[in-house]
Design a protein around this motif. Structure first.
Motif, mmCIF file in Angstrom:
data_model
loop_
_atom_site.group_PDB
_atom_site.id
_atom_site.type_symbol
_atom_site.label_atom_id
_atom_site.label_comp_id
_atom_site.label_asym_id
_atom_site.label_seq_id
_atom_site.Cartn_x
_atom_site.Cartn_y
_atom_site.Cartn_z
ATOM 1 N N LEU A 229 0.811 -1.529 0.532
ATOM 2 C CA LEU A 229 -0.319 0.113 -0.182
ATOM 3 C C LEU A 229 0.663 1.312 0.149
ATOM 4 C CD1 LEU A 229 -3.236 1.931 0.179
ATOM 5 C CD2 LEU A 229 -1.972 0.927 3.152
ATOM 6 N N GLU A 230 1.881 1.615 0.958
ATOM 7 C CA GLU A 230 2.576 2.096 0.761
ATOM 8 C C GLU A 230 3.788 2.827 -0.258
ATOM 9 O OE1 GLU A 230 2.654 4.222 3.901
ATOM 10 O OE2 GLU A 230 1.888 3.165 4.708
ATOM 11 N N ARG A 231 3.757 1.896 -0.661
ATOM 12 C CA ARG A 231 4.898 2.228 -2.622
ATOM 13 C C ARG A 231 3.847 1.914 -3.542
ATOM 14 N NH1 ARG A 231 10.108 -2.166 -2.299
ATOM 15 N NH2 ARG A 231 10.858 -1.369 -0.529
ATOM 16 N N PHE A 232 2.393 1.367 -3.646
ATOM 17 C CA PHE A 232 1.746 2.667 -4.287
ATOM 18 C C PHE A 232 1.514 3.478 -4.697
ATOM 19 C CE2 PHE A 232 -3.150 2.388 -6.635
ATOM 20 C CZ PHE A 232 -2.192 1.887 -6.933
ATOM 21 N N LEU A 233 0.864 4.149 -3.304
ATOM 22 C CA LEU A 233 0.607 5.053 -3.063
ATOM 23 C C LEU A 233 2.387 6.079 -2.816
ATOM 24 C CD1 LEU A 233 -1.128 5.064 0.388
ATOM 25 C CD2 LEU A 233 -2.059 5.325 -1.408
ATOM 26 N N HIS A 234 3.113 5.832 -3.114
ATOM 27 C CA HIS A 234 4.281 6.575 -3.113
ATOM 28 C C HIS A 234 4.454 6.648 -5.192
ATOM 29 C CE1 HIS A 234 8.346 8.614 -2.088
ATOM 30 N NE2 HIS A 234 9.020 7.449 -2.338
ATOM 31 N N THR A 235 3.776 6.159 -5.333
ATOM 32 C CA THR A 235 4.383 5.832 -7.308
ATOM 33 C C THR A 235 2.607 6.716 -7.662
ATOM 34 O OG1 THR A 235 3.598 3.754 -7.043
ATOM 35 C CG2 THR A 235 6.112 3.883 -6.803
ATOM 36 N N LYS A 236 1.520 6.844 -7.109
ATOM 37 C CA LYS A 236 0.181 7.556 -7.469
ATOM 38 C C LYS A 236 0.324 8.938 -7.050
ATOM 39 C CE LYS A 236 -3.934 6.035 -8.122
ATOM 40 N NZ LYS A 236 -5.066 5.403 -9.332
ATOM 41 N N TYR A 237 0.712 8.650 -5.856
ATOM 42 C CA TYR A 237 0.352 10.036 -5.421
ATOM 43 C C TYR A 237 1.989 10.456 -4.807
ATOM 44 C CZ TYR A 237 -4.266 8.482 -5.359
ATOM 45 O OH TYR A 237 -5.409 7.601 -6.191
ATOM 46 N N PRO A 291 -9.068 0.880 -0.553
ATOM 47 C CA PRO A 291 -8.407 1.207 -1.455
ATOM 48 C C PRO A 291 -9.291 2.671 -1.853
ATOM 49 C CG PRO A 291 -7.543 -0.917 -0.563
ATOM 50 C CD PRO A 291 -9.409 -1.142 -0.404
ATOM 51 N N ALA A 292 -9.954 1.849 -2.622
ATOM 52 C CA ALA A 292 -10.392 2.698 -4.007
ATOM 53 C C ALA A 292 -10.958 4.115 -3.034
ATOM 54 C CB ALA A 292 -12.038 2.311 -4.570
ATOM 55 N N ASP A 293 -11.831 4.208 -1.708
ATOM 56 C CA ASP A 293 -12.431 5.435 -1.354
ATOM 57 C C ASP A 293 -11.378 6.082 -0.869
ATOM 58 O OD1 ASP A 293 -14.499 3.876 -1.565
ATOM 59 O OD2 ASP A 293 -14.719 3.571 1.029
ATOM 60 N N LEU A 294 -9.970 5.548 -0.553
ATOM 61 C CA LEU A 294 -9.134 6.026 0.574
ATOM 62 C C LEU A 294 -8.325 7.171 -1.422
ATOM 63 C CD1 LEU A 294 -6.354 6.859 2.996
ATOM 64 C CD2 LEU A 294 -5.201 5.097 1.692
ATOM 65 N N PHE A 295 -7.978 6.120 -2.136
ATOM 66 C CA PHE A 295 -8.089 6.723 -3.145
ATOM 67 C C PHE A 295 -8.348 8.193 -3.732
ATOM 68 C CE2 PHE A 295 -6.257 2.330 -4.772
ATOM 69 C CZ PHE A 295 -5.309 2.309 -3.425
ATOM 70 N N ARG A 525 -0.773 -5.911 -6.425
ATOM 71 C CA ARG A 525 -0.368 -4.999 -6.800
ATOM 72 C C ARG A 525 -2.226 -4.628 -7.449
ATOM 73 N NH1 ARG A 525 2.258 -0.003 -7.913
ATOM 74 N NH2 ARG A 525 1.257 0.713 -9.817
ATOM 75 N N ALA A 526 -2.533 -5.586 -8.125
ATOM 76 C CA ALA A 526 -3.149 -6.007 -9.271
ATOM 77 C C ALA A 526 -4.189 -5.588 -8.171
ATOM 78 C CB ALA A 526 -3.550 -7.677 -9.504
ATOM 79 N N ALA A 527 -4.295 -6.042 -7.173
ATOM 80 C CA ALA A 527 -5.904 -5.478 -6.700
ATOM 81 C C ALA A 527 -6.539 -4.049 -6.387
ATOM 82 C CB ALA A 527 -6.370 -6.885 -5.196
ATOM 83 N N LEU A 528 -5.060 -3.671 -5.604
ATOM 84 C CA LEU A 528 -5.101 -2.086 -5.253
ATOM 85 C C LEU A 528 -5.276 -1.558 -6.695
ATOM 86 C CD1 LEU A 528 -1.681 -1.706 -3.080
ATOM 87 C CD2 LEU A 528 -3.987 -1.706 -2.793
ATOM 88 N N ASP A 529 -4.889 -1.782 -8.222
ATOM 89 C CA ASP A 529 -4.937 -0.919 -9.181
ATOM 90 C C ASP A 529 -6.489 -1.380 -9.098
ATOM 91 O OD1 ASP A 529 -2.114 -0.527 -10.228
ATOM 92 O OD2 ASP A 529 -1.887 -2.095 -11.287
ATOM 93 N N ALA A 530 -6.902 -2.572 -8.672
ATOM 94 C CA ALA A 530 -8.845 -2.192 -8.847
ATOM 95 C C ALA A 530 -9.561 -1.895 -8.208
ATOM 96 C CB ALA A 530 -8.964 -3.854 -9.231
ATOM 97 N N GLY A 531 -8.516 -1.009 -6.986
ATOM 98 C CA GLY A 531 -9.717 -0.307 -5.970
ATOM 99 C C GLY A 531 -9.265 -0.972 -4.555
#
Length: 620
Positions: A229-237, A291-295, A525-531
């Motif tokens: 989650l942290e790395r996903f947020l770091h690259t997306k935001y 995660p979609a709500d956080l994004f 990563r695939a799950a986070l991409d889908a929110g």
């Protein structure tokens, strides 16, 4: 030109050296000496050798155990001395004064490890500090020689685990129990039953977890979710503040264990208070926020109508999750920038829930407070809240404190400059709360420490602390560059592979599959991409009878008037109950006048004052 001096000859010599290894037979005495030094004190060898020998310990533990190798030289010397003296002595009972002294010395050695063994524990993932000299933890301090190492002593009443052990075996057991990746502090407790409880719990298992393959995979899954989650947020935001948990991912495994084991022990509600660090991770990976709500909050597409304009790393949340013992309601309290001010709020909330459930010991409601190391040692509200922990009016049946100890606070990485105590947790000694310091790079032991803390709280209804010593991979927030102020610390952090990678490699060495860690990362990563997340424990159709119905307050403004009036008949009925003194009680004259005045207010004879109004608000 000879072959050896020709370019081709030089190349062949170079290739021969390149194919060589520092483990070449001629280097064996040097390597053996270095390894002996490492086993006696890991901090005494250079970092490159320490990393190499650390890796050997992981290979040695491929059978699923966590036992480390022991120094070889004392064993060799001991047997050599025994051979000279004609065999092994068993010191079980003897009138000999010297043997009596040695038996007493063994008890002193055990007491020393229980008292200060934590200071030799392997707690720092960054390995920045050398082990201090504590002569009392060496057998030679008590007059033992190498010849005594194989002498067998009766330990049935002094050390849990075995009825008798050789001195060498006892010393190894003590170091495994108190100087591994878990350092326990409990000997300042005055209740002897509690002290003995800790001794039995730790020494019987030598502070080592023994988890099933399924449990290990679940721990890796939780750490992967935390890091992912942290790395996903770091690259997306990029550059947005989130107060990353990277470096302290084991905390999420600890929270998961608290929730799951708490439910198994009959806990039905958990109220959590924490500051910024790791809060978004807890929301998603512990409380099950999508995660979609956080994004959407990062993208500013979510509703933002809070009058305070609060930021996402201050916001609270609640959910109902599944556990082996049934549903558990989780509440994460809102928290402003004053890091520890949420502590008394959580305790008050828990006490109210206990009262509502008629649960005086807090068996059904668990308070969990998450602290930073600098704030825990430095903010007065911590001590003020602790001071109420065991008072009759405010006790909540014991709080589990978790410290995300990244060893830096805001910018201070040397404890000598940040506090006057050895540990950031020393403030809890004022209420004799035990502390389990644990290396964040050993997630299995973090989970074990969490289990022990919850067991203690369940047994004795007292506060307990799990101090997860980790590091902070990024800055105080993501817009800081900590290498400017802490260059040496962040040089080590930059070279650290990450807790998830270390644990995945450990499981790979134990035969769980070469691609296990990478497969989990890809799936997350695939799950986070889908929110969404790979693990969703939230119950959507569960409603507890103790749940509060917030429906009347939804879609209302905080400035809307609220009708709090009660019928006059109800007013008079409640007022009479409040102001009637039993005939068996003779009150002080001033108290009698207060009651008489309030009775008049209840009848409507005089105007109502604020005190009476407050009492009637509670009564109604």
């Amino acid at each position: 030109m000879s072959e050896s001096t020709s370019p081709a000859g030089a190349a062949s010599v170079y290739q021969a050296y390149q194919a060589n290894t520092f483990l070449f037979g001629g280097n064996a005495p040097y390597v053996e000496e270095m390894y002996e030094n490492y086993l006696a004190n890991p901090g005494s060898v250079p970092d490159t050798w320490r990393d190499y020998f650390d890796a050997l310990q992981h290979v040695a533990a491929a059978d699923g155990t966590n036992a480390r190798d022991v120094p070889h030289l004392p064993v060799v010397n001991a047997f050599a001395e025994r051979a000279k003296q004609g065999g092994t002595k068993v010191v079980l009972a003897s009138a000999d004064a010297e043997m009596g002294r040695k038996r007493t010395a063994v008890q002193q050695l055990i007491a020393a490890y229980r008292n200060v063994g934590a200071r030799w524990a392997d707690l720092d993932p960054l390995k920045r500090t050398e082990r201090e000299k504590i002569p009392q933890l060496e057998s030679s301090f008590y007059g033992f020689s190498d010849a005594d190492q194989e002498a067998v002593f009766d330990t049935s009443n002094t050390f849990f685990g075995k009825a008798s052990m050789s001195l060498r075996e006892l010393l190894n057991a003590l170091r495994e129990t108190y100087c591994g990746t878990l350092g326990a502090e409990y000997m300042y407790i005055t209740d002897q039953n509690q002290k003995r409880w800790w001794q039995q719990k730790l020494e019987a298992i030598r502070s080592k977890p023994n988890f099933s393959a399924e449990k290990k995979l679940h721990i890796l899954d939780r750490i992967t979710a935390a890091e992912g989650l942290e790395r996903f947020l770091h690259t997306k935001y990029v550059g947005q503040k989130r107060f990353s948990l990277e470096g302290g991912e084991s905390f999420i495994a600890s929270m998961d264990e608290l929730i799951q084991q708490g439910g198994l022990k009959g806990v039905q509600e958990i109220v959590i208070g924490m500051a910024h660090r790791g809060r978004l991770n807890v929301l998603v990976n512990s409380l099950g926020k999508m995660p979609a709500d956080l994004f959407a909050e990062f993208d500013h597409t979510a509703p933002e109508d809070l009058p305070s304009g609060d930021v996402k790393y201050h916001q609270g949340f609640s959910s109902d999750v599944t556990t082996p013992g049934g549903p558990v309601h989780l509440t994460l309290a809102f928290n402003p920038s004053h890091l520890e001010i949420v502590n008394p709020v959580v305790e008050g909330s828990v006490r109210a829930r206990m009262d509502r459930r008629a649960d005086p010991l807090g068996k059904q409601v668990l308070p969990v407070l998450v602290h930073g190391d600098a704030a825990f040692a430095g903010q007065g509200v911590v001590m003020e809240t602790l001071a109420l922990a065991e008072t009759r009016g405010y006790s909540t049946g014991g709080t589990v404190h978790i410290v995300i100890n990244n060893q830096i606070g805001f910018t201070t990485s040397d404890p000598r400059d940040s506090r006057s105590s050895l540990y950031c947790t020393d403030v809890v000694k004022m209420i004799e709360a035990p502390v389990l310091h644990v290396n964040g790079d050993d997630p299995e032991t973090v989970v074990l420490a969490t289990q022990l803390a919850l067991d203690y709280r369940t047994e004795f209804h007292k506060d307990v602390v799990v101090d997860i010593i980790c590091f902070r991979k990024l800055g105080h927030n993501e817009q800081d560059t900590p290498a400017l102020t802490q260059p040496l610390m962040y040089k080590k952090i930059a070279a650290h592979p990450g807790t998830r990678r270390l644990y995945a490699d450990k499981l790979t060495a134990q035969g769980f599959g070469d691609t296990l860690g990478d497969d989990m990362v890809k799936a997350l990563r695939a799950a986070l991409d889908a929110g969404r997340n790979t693990f969703d424990p939230v119950l959507t159709n569960f409603k507890s009878k103790f749940a509060v119905d917030w429906t009347p307050f939804l879609n209302k403004k905080w400035t809307d008037a609220g009708d709090t009036a009660i019928p006059m008949a109800e007013w008079k009925r409640l007022a009479e109950k409040l102001t009637t003194i039993p005939e068996s009680v003779t009150p002080h004259q001033l108290v009698k006048k207060v009651y008489a005045d309030r009775a008049a207010m209840g009848r409507g004879d005089t105007l109502v004052d604020w005190g009476m109004g407050e009492h009637m608000a509670f009564a109604s």
